[in-house]
Design a protein around this motif. Sequence first.
Motif, PDB file in Angstrom:
ATOM      1  N   LYS A 214       0.817  -1.222   0.000  1.00 38.53           N
ATOM      2  CA  LYS A 214       0.000   0.000   0.000  1.00 38.53           C
ATOM      3  C   LYS A 214       0.849   1.270   0.000  1.00 38.53           C
ATOM      4  O   LYS A 214       0.336   2.357  -0.259  1.00 38.53           O
ATOM      5  N   VAL A 215       2.132   1.131   0.317  1.00 41.03           N
ATOM      6  CA  VAL A 215       3.005   2.297   0.455  1.00 41.03           C
ATOM      7  C   VAL A 215       3.930   2.371  -0.754  1.00 41.03           C
ATOM      8  O   VAL A 215       4.641   1.406  -1.057  1.00 41.03           O
ATOM      9  N   TRP A 216       3.918   3.517  -1.447  1.00 35.64           N
ATOM     10  CA  TRP A 216       4.808   3.680  -2.597  1.00 35.64           C
ATOM     11  C   TRP A 216       6.206   4.027  -2.095  1.00 35.64           C
ATOM     12  O   TRP A 216       6.455   5.132  -1.615  1.00 35.64           O
ATOM     13  N   ILE A 217       7.102   3.064  -2.166  1.00 43.54           N
ATOM     14  CA  ILE A 217       8.486   3.265  -1.735  1.00 43.54           C
ATOM     15  C   ILE A 217       9.346   3.322  -2.979  1.00 43.54           C
ATOM     16  O   ILE A 217       9.455   2.331  -3.718  1.00 43.54           O
ATOM     17  N   HIS A 218       9.951   4.453  -3.225  1.00 46.37           N
ATOM     18  CA  HIS A 218      10.774   4.569  -4.424  1.00 46.37           C
ATOM     19  C   HIS A 218      12.031   3.724  -4.273  1.00 46.37           C
ATOM     20  O   HIS A 218      12.654   3.700  -3.207  1.00 46.37           O
ATOM     21  N   THR A 219      12.423   3.041  -5.337  1.00 48.44           N
ATOM     22  CA  THR A 219      13.532   2.088  -5.261  1.00 48.44           C
ATOM     23  C   THR A 219      14.841   2.727  -4.821  1.00 48.44           C
ATOM     24  O   THR A 219      15.656   2.073  -4.164  1.00 48.44           O
TER      25      THR A 219
END
Length: 334
Positions: free
Chosen positions: A185-190
Motif C-alpha cells: 500500500k506504500v509507494w516506496i521509491h527504489t
Amino acid sequence: MDFKTFKTVYEKNPVLEYVNKRAGKEPLATIKVVTYNHAKYISTCLDSLLKQKTNFDFEILIAEDESSDGTREICKKYAEKNPHRIRLLLNSRANNIPINGKPSGTFNSVYANFSAKGKYITTIEGDDYLMDEKSLQKRVEFLENNEQFVACFHNTKVIDQETSKEHHVFNYRRDRTIKAEDLLKVWIHTASLLYRHNLVNLFDEDMKNIVCGDFILRGKLAEFGAAKYIYDVKPAVYRKHNQGIFSPISLEAKTKLAIDGLQYLLNHYKTKKSNLEINKSASNLYLSYFVSHLIKDRKIKLNYLKKSFLYGKEANYSPCQIIKEFLYLKLYRL
C-alpha cells in the motif's frame, strides 16, 4: 529461476563486464544502477553514489542497456576512473525481453540482480540520485542491527523536469514501521529502498509480462517481514520526465499494469501459501485499483471484478465483505 537458467534462456549476446579491482572480501552492500539513455543525468547519479561515506565496503554495479545517447561512454569513463568501486555490465539490446510488444528493462535489471555481490542491495535509476552522503550507511546500519526487518527506506523528493514542481512522497516526522501486510500500500521509491538480497527470487517465467518490478519486490519482501522508514536521512531524488518509462503513459494504462502485478502476486501467494493478512491486503488493493481509477472499458472492468471476487474468496473474504468494500471504494474514490 537461477542465474544459469536465466542466461541460457534469455542471453542472446554475452553481457560484457568491466571487472573492478577490489581486493579482499565481498562488499557488504550493492548499489545497482540501471540505466538506458540517461546521458543528461547519469553523471549526477554516479557522483552522488561515489560520495557515499560508509565504514564498510560497497560496490556500485552499473547495468548499462546499450544506450544510443552516449550514456554507455560516460559509464565507461566512470568505471575506468573508479575501478575499486564500480563494476560495469554492458548489455546488448539483442537480449531485451519485450513486454506487450515493447522493449523493457527486464533483462538488464534481472541480470544485474543475479550479479550483485552485496548482502544488502538497493536499486537506483540512472536519472535519479541521492542527496544524503550517509544514506547508504544509515540504511545498512539499521538492517545490520535489526534482523527482524527485511528492508528499510527513507523519503523521496519527486521533481517534475517540465514544470520544476516538486513534492515529498512521505510527510512522516519520525521513524515508522510498515507492517508486512501494508508494504504493497506504500509507494516506496527504489532509490531509497534497501533490502536483504538473499530473500527473494525476482524473476520467474510468469513475470515475463510484468512491468512493475518494484511493486513485485515489495510484495515478495512482505512474505518475510516488515520494513522501517528512517526519518533522519535526506531524501533521494526522483526525476519525473517524458523520457521515463511510466511518466508518459496514461493513468488507466498505469492502473492496468498495477493490476497485472497484483494478479501475479496473488497467484504467487497462493502457491507459497503466504499468510492470510498479506493475501487479504493484496486482494483488497486489487479491488481498489480498478474501482478507484475508473477503467473505461466495461468488459475489462467486469472481468477484473469477477477476478477480485475469486481472489477475495481465496483470502477468506466473505461475499458481504467484498461488496461492502466495493461500495465504499466506489463512493469515496479511494
